[in-house]
Every structure is written in structure tokens, then in C-alpha cells.
Design an enzyme around this catalytic site. Structure first.
Site, PDB file in Angstrom:
ATOM      1  N   ASP A  13       0.823  -1.221   0.000  1.00 32.70           N
ATOM      2  CA  ASP A  13       0.000   0.000   0.000  1.00 32.70           C
ATOM      3  C   ASP A  13       0.854   1.267   0.000  1.00 32.70           C
ATOM      4  O   ASP A  13       0.434   2.315   0.497  1.00 32.70           O
ATOM      5  CB  ASP A  13      -0.944   0.037   1.217  1.00 32.70           C
ATOM      6  CG  ASP A  13      -1.728  -1.250   1.371  1.00 32.70           C
ATOM      7  OD1 ASP A  13      -2.362  -1.667   0.393  1.00 32.70           O
ATOM      8  OD2 ASP A  13      -1.698  -1.843   2.472  1.00 32.70           O
ATOM      9  N   LYS A  16       2.413   2.055  -5.203  1.00 39.48           N
ATOM     10  CA  LYS A  16       3.127   1.519  -6.369  1.00 39.48           C
ATOM     11  C   LYS A  16       2.400   1.815  -7.675  1.00 39.48           C
ATOM     12  O   LYS A  16       3.030   2.054  -8.701  1.00 39.48           O
ATOM     13  CB  LYS A  16       3.336   0.017  -6.206  1.00 39.48           C
ATOM     14  CG  LYS A  16       4.313  -0.359  -5.107  1.00 39.48           C
ATOM     15  CD  LYS A  16       4.509  -1.848  -5.000  1.00 39.48           C
ATOM     16  CE  LYS A  16       3.282  -2.565  -4.484  1.00 39.48           C
ATOM     17  NZ  LYS A  16       2.904  -2.193  -3.096  1.00 39.48           N
ATOM     18  N   LYS A  18       0.559   4.322  -8.773  1.00 39.15           N
ATOM     19  CA  LYS A  18       0.812   5.641  -9.360  1.00 39.15           C
ATOM     20  C   LYS A  18       2.228   5.737  -9.914  1.00 39.15           C
ATOM     21  O   LYS A  18       2.439   6.256 -11.017  1.00 39.15           O
ATOM     22  CB  LYS A  18       0.602   6.729  -8.305  1.00 39.15           C
ATOM     23  CG  LYS A  18       1.019   8.101  -8.822  1.00 39.15           C
ATOM     24  CD  LYS A  18       1.096   9.149  -7.738  1.00 39.15           C
ATOM     25  CE  LYS A  18       1.769  10.391  -8.283  1.00 39.15           C
ATOM     26  NZ  LYS A  18       1.791  11.497  -7.328  1.00 39.15           N
ATOM     27  N   GLY A  40      -3.802  -4.556  -4.833  1.00 37.10           N
ATOM     28  CA  GLY A  40      -4.647  -3.487  -5.352  1.00 37.10           C
ATOM     29  C   GLY A  40      -3.840  -2.248  -5.631  1.00 37.10           C
ATOM     30  O   GLY A  40      -3.157  -1.729  -4.749  1.00 37.10           O
ATOM     31  N   HIS A  41      -3.870  -1.779  -6.879  1.00 37.65           N
ATOM     32  CA  HIS A  41      -3.165  -0.562  -7.259  1.00 37.65           C
ATOM     33  C   HIS A  41      -4.180   0.458  -7.759  1.00 37.65           C
ATOM     34  O   HIS A  41      -4.968   0.172  -8.657  1.00 37.65           O
ATOM     35  CB  HIS A  41      -2.128  -0.855  -8.350  1.00 37.65           C
ATOM     36  CG  HIS A  41      -0.991  -1.692  -7.870  1.00 37.65           C
ATOM     37  ND1 HIS A  41      -0.031  -2.230  -8.712  1.00 37.65           N
ATOM     38  CD2 HIS A  41      -0.643  -2.092  -6.629  1.00 37.65           C
ATOM     39  CE1 HIS A  41       0.837  -2.921  -8.007  1.00 37.65           C
ATOM     40  NE2 HIS A  41       0.488  -2.848  -6.739  1.00 37.65           N
ATOM     41  N   GLN A 224       2.148  -6.049  -3.188  1.00 40.73           N
ATOM     42  CA  GLN A 224       2.407  -6.090  -1.744  1.00 40.73           C
ATOM     43  C   GLN A 224       3.703  -5.338  -1.401  1.00 40.73           C
ATOM     44  O   GLN A 224       4.028  -4.363  -2.054  1.00 40.73           O
ATOM     45  CB  GLN A 224       2.446  -7.539  -1.231  1.00 40.73           C
ATOM     46  CG  GLN A 224       1.093  -8.223  -1.192  1.00 40.73           C
ATOM     47  CD  GLN A 224       0.815  -9.050  -2.425  1.00 40.73           C
ATOM     48  OE1 GLN A 224       1.697  -9.545  -3.082  1.00 40.73           O
ATOM     49  NE2 GLN A 224      -0.454  -9.213  -2.735  1.00 40.73           N
ATOM     50  N   THR A 239       2.556 -12.611   2.915  1.00 40.30           N
ATOM     51  CA  THR A 239       1.851 -13.145   1.758  1.00 40.30           C
ATOM     52  C   THR A 239       2.499 -14.475   1.363  1.00 40.30           C
ATOM     53  O   THR A 239       3.430 -14.946   2.024  1.00 40.30           O
ATOM     54  CB  THR A 239       1.869 -12.132   0.594  1.00 40.30           C
ATOM     55  OG1 THR A 239       0.926 -12.532  -0.403  1.00 40.30           O
ATOM     56  CG2 THR A 239       3.255 -11.968  -0.011  1.00 40.30           C
ATOM     57  N   ARG A 305      -6.535   0.570   7.158  1.00 42.09           N
ATOM     58  CA  ARG A 305      -5.114   0.304   7.394  1.00 42.09           C
ATOM     59  C   ARG A 305      -4.679   0.858   8.746  1.00 42.09           C
ATOM     60  O   ARG A 305      -5.121   1.941   9.154  1.00 42.09           O
ATOM     61  CB  ARG A 305      -4.267   0.929   6.292  1.00 42.09           C
ATOM     62  CG  ARG A 305      -4.514   0.318   4.923  1.00 42.09           C
ATOM     63  CD  ARG A 305      -3.769   1.060   3.830  1.00 42.09           C
ATOM     64  NE  ARG A 305      -4.136   0.566   2.505  1.00 42.09           N
ATOM     65  CZ  ARG A 305      -4.266   1.327   1.424  1.00 42.09           C
ATOM     66  NH1 ARG A 305      -4.053   2.622   1.504  1.00 42.09           N
ATOM     67  NH2 ARG A 305      -4.607   0.792   0.272  1.00 42.09           N
ATOM     68  N   LEU A 332       4.024  12.326   0.960  1.00 42.21           N
ATOM     69  CA  LEU A 332       4.662  13.309   1.840  1.00 42.21           C
ATOM     70  C   LEU A 332       3.654  14.354   2.299  1.00 42.21           C
ATOM     71  O   LEU A 332       3.732  14.861   3.424  1.00 42.21           O
ATOM     72  CB  LEU A 332       5.835  13.976   1.112  1.00 42.21           C
ATOM     73  CG  LEU A 332       6.670  14.946   1.940  1.00 42.21           C
ATOM     74  CD1 LEU A 332       7.448  14.191   3.022  1.00 42.21           C
ATOM     75  CD2 LEU A 332       7.634  15.733   1.055  1.00 42.21           C
TER      76      LEU A 332
END
Length: 430
Positions: A13, A16, A18, A40-41, A224, A239, A305, A332
Site C-alpha cells: 500500500d 506503487k 501511481k 490493489g493498485h 504487496q 503473503t 489500514r 509526503l
């Protein structure tokens, strides 16, 4: 010119999707090399949001070849549903721009049914799986019970393989008090998917070899994060595949030397989904604020999360064991407005100082973070279009992270949007 592998350096999470999308502008081929539809991206492009689980992130860009490599495990219904969903958003997906490796293992109904039965039986000691059968599919692959996409072309052989697999799984399902599965039913459902799936199937390693010979740029996309790696992560709360960049070679069919530059996607704070140790977790108002500002809900499961301060000791370990050349520091902007920021530089475990995160699950559970505190900033970092545009305290924060993790920041992301990305190094020329 070199190829680039993108991996997560924390617990997944990290953003990745983007970063892969930004890099895929220069790439000719984008390859997913491990994981399944538990990943999930999320991509935000011109105000439109794409949520991908199996499709490589390069699929949303025209004139790119996307490959689902042999290291991925594929649920046929999930993949076909995702293809149709993304097509409905105006993206063209055909066998010309999507290739599914012929030796990819398939996730079948038995895997998800057994996955959920086993997780339920664990009671309070759940591993926190997504229940999608990913681990059970990898287990069958290693046990040589697996069904591969190429098996769909041979009906008699496929039935034989299914009988072998279900003779094993049905015994377990009975033991857990769950309904058993019928070979004919599973076969019939699988063949319905086969007609739509087979046109995408091809020899991935051969196509990648051709790309290499032509001098095409290849982008390897991981799922992941490093600390979920089955060998190097927080075992057993991990995983079922290797998430490190080295897996890009085995999971796609290229030589190890072809991986090239390894970019570790790294969130400016730390998050984790599900159970497992998390030394810097903030179970307080600051943690809630990070979650709210960062929209920290899983793309695949929707699960909230857990949030905490940046763990430099953990990321440094990912850099060393994962061969990470540089990082993309994401989100950031979520830290804007904090008076103080903390960075974990090591751990106290039963009175002993550690500069790394030990493999022992007992030590991991007892690890208490050793923090250093930095001054925060009040300015809006989303307005920054270069590193020089950042507030002075944000620059200090980024520079200190580089020093602690012993790797440079090659890309800086200050919002979910594609354009809000500061690229400080041409990775394909690194």
C-alpha cells in the site's frame, strides 16, 4: 538504458500503482511478476480513478504491452471481470496489448473456499488473509497439484488434474465442516472462462526476450511489500510469494541481470493491513489523523489500514535484502501540518538495542521503537513542483530519511495525481 523493477519497501500500500503509471510513460513493456488479486493498485488520471488488481498498471496507457507473468496466480473470473470493468472506463484491452503467461497457475473455487475455512478455524489467531485463495493456489503450485492456464487447451488432461487437486482439497473441506466440490461443476465453470481467456495467452518469456533484443524498456511491477515477503517478511503474517525484486526474474522468465534498477516505493509514514507486528503503530489520534488524511483503506478489501510513524530501520533492511537502488517517497503531503514527526531508528527488545528487525516472531512482537523527533512543517507540499519548492523542514525530513535508509530518493510524490510527482532521476538511464 536499463530496465526498472518497482517493489514495495514496507507492508504494501505504498503507492506503487501511481509510480508505475508515471514510469510506464517511458516503458515499452510492463510486467506483473507475483501475487494475485489480493493486490490493489489505484491510479488517478485526469480525475478518473482506476482500481487494478491483476492487470499491470501500464494497461491504462496506449501503445504499451502489459504482461501477467508466470509468478502471478490468476483467478479467471476475477481477471475477466477486471478486464471488462477497465474497458468500461474507456481503456482498450486486446490480445495485442495484454499477454497472459501460458505457465501461470490458476486460482479455483476450492482455493477460496478452503482459504476461508482455514482462516475461520484459526479463531483469534487469524493470519489476516484476504480469503481469495492466493496462498492455497501457491501451495498447490509447490505441491505440483496446480492447474495452469495452458492446461485449459487439453480437456482430458484438465479433468485428470482437477480430480487430483480436488481429491486433496475435499478431504480438508470435510475436515473443516465445509461443503465439498464436484469435479464436473468446477470443470464446467472453468471452461466457460477458458474461451474468453485463451486469446490472451502466450509465451511471456519469449516475448520478453524479443523486447530485450530490440532494446525495449521493460518495467517490472511488484505487488504487496518487502515485509510481506514469505522469506524476508514478518513470518507468518506474510503473503504467499516472494515480493522482492529478485522474484521479477523468476516470475516473468528473464535472466537476473535484466532486472536493472530497483526502485523501492516507500510511504513517508508506515501502514499495515490486517494482523501482524507493527512497532511504530499509533493507536491514538495521530494514527487516526494519518489514516483520514491518507485515505488509508485497502483497494482490494476496503479494510482500514493501521498507521504509524516512518520506520527507517525497517526500510533500510528492505534496501539491503531487496537490492533497492533508490526509493520513491510517496504521500509526503499527508504529513503537512504536524508539529512534530517521529522516525524509528532501531528497536528495544527486552532491554537490548537492535538496529534491524529480527526474524523471530517472538522478538518482533516485543520490539519497541527507538525514535528520533523532527520538527514538522505547516506549508502545503502539494504545491511543490520541484525539490526546491518543498518547505525547509520537509527537505530536512527527506534528507534524513535518505541518510538513515542508505538509499537516495529518486522520485517524490506529493498527491495521488499523476502530475504531482517530482522525478529526480531518469531511472531507465540509470
Amino acid at each position: 538504458m536499463t530496465n526498472v523493477a518497482v517493489v514495495g519497501s514496507q507492508w504494501g500500500d505504498e503507492g506503487k500503482g501511481k509510480i508505475v503509471d508515471v514510469l510506464s510513460k517511458e516503458a515499452d513493456v510492463v510486467v506483473r511478476f507475483q501475487g494475485g488479486h489480493n493486490a490493489g493498485h489505484t491510479l488517478v488520471i485526469d480525475g478518473k480513478t482506476y482500481k487494478l488488481h491483476l492487470l499491470p498498471s501500464g494497461i491504462v496507457r496506449p501503445n504499451k504491452l502489459s504482461i501477467i507473468g508466470n509468478g502471478v496466480v490468476v483467478n479467471p473470473e476475477a481477471l475477466l471481470g477486471e478486464i471488462e470493468n477497465v474497458k468500461s472506463q474507456g481503456v482498450d484491452i486486446t490480445p495485442d496489448n495484454l499477454l497472459l503467461a501460458e505457465n501461470t497457475n490458476l486460482i479455483l473455487p476450492a482455493h477460496s473456499v478452503l482459504d476461508n475455512a482455514m482462516e475461520e478455524a484459526r479463531g483469534a489467531k487469524k493470519l489476516g488473509t484476504t480469503g481469495r485463495g492466493i496462498g492455497l493456489c501457491y501451495e498447490d503450485k509447490v505441491a505440483r497439484r496446480g492447474i495452469r492456464i495452458c492446461d485449459l487447451e487439453h480437456s482430458d488432461y484438465l479433468k485428470e488434474r482437477l480430480e487430483n487437486m480436488l481429491s486433496h482439497h475435499n478431504v480438508l473441506l470435510k475436515g473443516f465442516g465445509a461443503d465439498t466440490l464436484n469435479v464436473t461443476d468446477v470443470y464446467d465453470e472453468l471452461m466457460k472462462s477458458a474461451e474468453k481467456l485463451l486469446p490472451y495467452v502466450g509465451v511471456a518469456w519469449k516475448r520478453l526476450d524479443e523486447a530485450h533484443k530490440k532494446g525495449e524498456k521493460i518495467l517490472f511491477e511488484g505487488a504487496q511489500g518487502h515485509m510481506l515477503d514469505v522469506d524476508h517478511g514478518t513470518y507468518p503474517f506474510v503473503t504467499s510469494s516472494n515480493t522482492v525484486a529478485a522474484q521479477a526474474a523468476a516470475g516473468s522468465g528473464v535472466g537476473a541481470k535484466e532486472i536493472g534498477y530497483v526502485l523501492g516505493i516507500t510511504k513517508a509514514y508506515t501502514t499495515r493491513v490486517g494482523t501482524g507486528p507493527f512497532p511504530t503503530e499509533l493507536d491514538n489520534a495521530e494514527g487516526e489523523l494519518l489514516g483520514q488524511r491518507g485515505h488509508e483503506f485497502g483497494t482490494t478489501t476496503g479494510r482500514k489500514r493501521r498507521c504509524g510513524w516512518f520506520d527507517a530501520a525497517l526500510v533500510r533492511q528492505s534496501v539491503k535484502t531487496g537490492g533497492i537502488d533508490g526509493i520513491a517517497l510517496t504521500k509526503l503531503d499527508v504529513l503537512d501540518g504536524f508539529d512534530e514527526l517521529k522516525i524509528c531508528v532501531g528497536y528495544d527488545i527486552n532491554g537490548e538495542r537492535y538496529d534491524h528487525y529480527p526474524a523471530s516472531a517472538v522478538h518482533q512482537a516485543n520490539a519497541k521503537p527507538v525514535y528520533e523527533t523532527m520538527k514538522g512543517w505547516k506549508e502545503d507540499t502539494q504545491k511543490a513542483r520541484s525539490f526546491a519548492d518543498l518547505p525547509a523542514e520537509a527537505v530536512k525530513y527527506v534528507k534524513y530519511i535518505e541518510e538513515l535508509i542508505e538509499a537516495p530518493v529518486a522520485i517524490l510524490s506529493v498527491s495521488p495525481d499523476r502530475d504531482d510527482t517530482i522525478v529526480m532521476q531518469d531511472l531507465f538511464s540509470a
